[in-house]
Design a protein around this motif. Structure first.
Motif, short mmCIF file in Angstrom:
data_model
loop_
_atom_site.label_atom_id
_atom_site.label_comp_id
_atom_site.label_asym_id
_atom_site.label_seq_id
_atom_site.Cartn_x
_atom_site.Cartn_y
_atom_site.Cartn_z
N ILE A 116 1.01 -0.95 -0.23
CA ILE A 116 -0.09 0.23 0.17
C ILE A 116 0.74 1.24 -0.51
N PRO A 117 0.89 2.21 -0.94
CA PRO A 117 1.57 3.43 -0.77
C PRO A 117 0.83 4.69 0.24
N GLY A 118 1.51 5.35 0.12
CA GLY A 118 1.57 6.20 1.83
C GLY A 118 0.15 7.77 1.94
N GLY A 119 -0.64 7.15 0.56
CA GLY A 119 -1.05 8.64 -0.07
C GLY A 119 -2.45 8.14 1.23
N GLY A 169 1.60 -9.82 7.41
CA GLY A 169 3.05 -9.57 7.42
C GLY A 169 3.09 -8.81 6.02
N MET A 170 2.51 -8.23 5.29
CA MET A 170 2.97 -7.08 4.39
C MET A 170 3.36 -5.29 4.50
N ARG A 171 4.07 -4.89 3.41
CA ARG A 171 4.16 -3.62 3.70
C ARG A 171 4.14 -2.27 3.15
N SER A 172 3.71 -1.60 4.00
CA SER A 172 3.35 0.22 3.20
C SER A 172 4.12 1.23 3.71
N ASN A 173 3.73 2.07 2.79
CA ASN A 173 4.11 3.66 3.70
C ASN A 173 3.76 4.45 3.99
N GLY A 217 5.95 -2.37 10.27
CA GLY A 217 5.53 -2.77 8.71
C GLY A 217 5.45 -1.39 7.73
N PHE A 218 5.31 -0.13 8.04
CA PHE A 218 6.33 0.83 7.76
C PHE A 218 7.59 0.74 6.83
N GLN A 219 7.55 1.03 5.45
CA GLN A 219 9.28 0.72 4.61
C GLN A 219 9.51 1.99 4.81
N THR A 220 8.69 3.19 3.93
CA THR A 220 9.73 4.70 3.88
C THR A 220 8.45 5.62 4.53
N PHE A 221 8.92 6.85 5.09
CA PHE A 221 8.37 8.47 5.36
C PHE A 221 8.53 8.88 4.22
N ILE A 222 7.52 10.04 4.16
CA ILE A 222 6.80 10.85 2.27
C ILE A 222 6.58 12.20 3.04
#
Ligand code: V47
Ligand code: SF4
Length: 397
Positions: free
Chosen positions: A187-190, A224-228, A258-263
């Motif tokens: 899932i993207p971070g929007g 088990g999934m990742r998101s931003n 579970g978060f990868q990246t902060f934008i």
């Protein structure tokens, strides 16, 4: 990691406020800063100080490595049932005549356009409309994965998921599992905007609340999934709202990882209902990247969305905590160009992006969505055929 000369000078500076010195010491000791310290950084810390701290953390985590990925975007529609004041897709701004609503086949045509091209991800994001429901998106994800199994599907936000699950009368856990089974991979971070209701109710009323946004990501992480995660900053919010936003993310990340990246997304003021709100300065943007890097100690990556802030600011951001620059992409991302992005036709070839990173003194790495290395570009020699693509300039008669 060895402490830089700059950091040593900073710690020995008798003019540095004792509270800021204490925060610098915490960063050196790998300790988490508090909510009040986050607000203090926004209110009192100048750019040079923040750069030294954020860069220390960035280099501790990644050295000079700077990531990018090759993706393309599909925007199913620029029409929306919601009325976010900062958005040019708001139902109050869009006339049906200037809108588009892609069919499933039209979206598959976009996917097929990239056949044979070395993209690793499709990012799907746009407005919310009733015909795009659980059945529609399940079929779309399935068809994309059948067509190109190795293409990573990063799609939609809790804004869409909350809307389609409510209509389908299913809970978040059931809905996210369905999406995963259909082929959704990230899932993207929007849709995050600013979580605090004091701000959210004024700029993004009616769509999912901050708590609902977080709950959907939590369900996704649980399987088990990742998101931003993003934060739309620089409009009517106060500094403490930004810290509150990051605090909620930090707490969820402590629970799930579970978060990868902060934008951080800089608010742009064109073609929306908030055109009277001035935009932030580059200095404020860099301060914001740096404070995000310092506050979100449990996030691996901080990303700068170069199309929105200009290539030069993106380069500068690499010294203020950022380790990821959103990938090479073409001009299919209209939501930003309409809002006044620096780049009206945001596209960069891989060589241009690699050069941009190298000229900032960093080490370019192409990654896939999950940060596996695709190509290490540090010593890579581009072949003649990989010369940068230039856009056609408009013909002036
Ligand atoms: O949620 C809308 C933002 C977001 C404006 O996860 C605006 O890799 C600035 O989240 N000014 C969607 N921003 C885009 C998004 C994103 C982008 C790049 C990478 C990733 C990722 C996610 O766009 C919306 C909203 O916050 N947005 N209008 C505006 N006027
Ligand atoms: Fe719709 Fe998203 Fe724009 Fe809000 S930000 S009006 S939910 S497209």
């Amino acid at each position: 990691m060895e402490v830089s000369e700059n950091f040593r000078i900073l710690l020995n500076n008798p003019q540095l406020l004792p509270e800021l010195k204490a925060i610098a010491q915490k960063v050196l000791d790998n300790q988490r800063i508090t909510f009040d310290e986050g607000v203090l950084l926004y209110e009192k810390a100048e750019l040079g100080y923040l750069g030294i701290l954020a860069n220390y953390i960035r280099e501790q985590k990644h050295g000079d490595k700077t990531y990018f990925n090759r993706n393309f975007h599909i925007e199913p529609t620029n029409l929306c049932v919601y009325d976010c004041k900062f958005c040019s897709y708001s139902r109050l701004l869009k006339q049906r005549s200037e809108g588009w609503e892609y069919t499933m086949d039209e979206m598959m045509d976009i996917v097929c356009k990239y056949d044979g091209q070395p993209v690793t991800e499709v990012h799907i994001v746009g407005g919310v409309l009733p015909q795009y429901d659980v059945a529609f998106y399940s079929e779309l994800f399935t068809r994309i994965k059948q067509h190109r199994p190795e293409l990573h599907v990063k799609a939609l936000t809790p804004v869409e998921y909350h809307y389609i699950f409510k209509k389908a009368k299913i809970d978040y856990a059931t809905g996210m599992q369905l999406m995963k089974d259909a082929g959704l991979e990230s899932i993207p971070g929007g849709g995050a905007e600013i979580f605090h209701p004091e701000v959210r109710d004024l700029i993004a009323k009616d769509k999912c609340t901050g708590d609902q946004w977080l709950a959907i990501h939590e369900e996704w992480h649980k399987i088990g999934m990742r998101s931003n995660a993003t934060m739309l900053y620089g409009h009517i919010e106060k500094y403490w709202h930004r810290v509150d936003h990051m605090e909620r993310l930090r707490q969820l990340q402590d629970r799930t990882g579970g978060f990868q990246t902060f934008i951080p997304l800089k608010f742009r003021n064109q073609d929306n209902q908030m055109s009277n709100v001035p935009e932030t300065t580059v200095v404020e943007d860099l301060r914001n990247y740096a404070i995000s890097r310092i506050y979100l100690d449990n996030f691996d990556h901080i990303k700068a969305y170069w199309a929105m802030i200009s290539r030069t600011t993106a380069q500068l951001s690499l010294n203020f905590g950022v380790d990821d620059i959103d990938g090479t992409l073409d001009d299919t991302t209209k939501i930003y160009s309409m809002a006044g992005a620096e780049e009206q036709h945001p596209a960069m070839s891989t060589k241009q992006l690699v050069d941009l990173i190298k000229h900032a003194g960093r080490y370019p790495i192409e990654r896939d969505t999950l940060y596996n290395v695709v190509t290490d570009y540090n010593d890579y020699q581009f072949e003649e055929t990989e010369k940068p693509k230039y856009y056609k300039l408009p013909v002036i008669n």
